[in-house]
Write a protein that holds these residues in place. Structure first.
Motif: not given
Length: 188
Positions: A85-87, A133-146
């Protein structure tokens, strides 16, 4: 030094002292050169003189150690999101289902279903994820097996693969909505 600090923060989320070294080794192994990121080749790269012991340690950590993936993702979010978020601000939330082709049918959740990696129906596992996601990067914050309904109803398969009783069938859309609701609570 930054990577070591990051691994130390992840180790706190592992919740037990005997998981710290395997977690750090596993994360390091993922970043080392080499095409195969499965346990055995990683063990060989990490400890060429003691592959069997390193393999056993990594395998136990990945397959059997009771650590919370949600706690780990939350730790990653707290560490990485402020830097992102700094960017610039978060501009999007990304919901995705990602298929992982599998040869057999004995791993958790593997059935013949659409797999985006191959662009057709194939034996695969699918995970539902939420990323920011920001304009420069993305970050997974949740992940679950279906877990497909056929798996959710099969007590023998569930027991054999160690799927906890509290996990029941949910559609991909339901899983995504749960992830979004949970991300709204801490004001992500």
């Amino acid at each position: 030094q930054r990577f070591a600090a990051y691994l130390d923060s992840l180790a706190q989320a592992a919740e037990h002292l005997d998981r710290v070294a395997p977690l750090k080794a596993y994360c390091t192994g993922l970043l080392l050169p080499g095409e195969r990121k499965s346990i055995e080749p990683m063990a060989a790269r990490l400890a060429p003189d003691d592959v069997q012991r390193r393999h056993q340690s990594l395998h136990h950590f990945v397959a059997n150690a009771p650590w919370s993936d949600e706690a780990l993702l939350e730790t990653v979010r707290h560490f990485v999101l402020p830097v992102m978020k700094r960017n610039g601000p978060i501009v999007a939330w990304i919901v995705d289902d990602t298929g992982f082709p599998q040869k057999g049918t004995h791993s958790d959740g593997v059935v013949r279903q659409y797999c985006g990696q191959v662009g057709k129906q194939e034996n695969c596992r699918v995970a539902v994820s939420l990323s920011v996601a920001t304009e420069q990067a993305s970050l997974p914050i949740a992940w679950r097996l279906y877990l497909p309904e056929i798996w959710a109803k099969d007590r023998t398969r569930r027991k054999h693969t160690g799927i906890p009783e509290e996990i029941s069938f949910a559609t991909k859309a339901t899983i995504a909505l749960q992830q979004i609701r949970k991300a709204v609570e801490p004001e992500v």
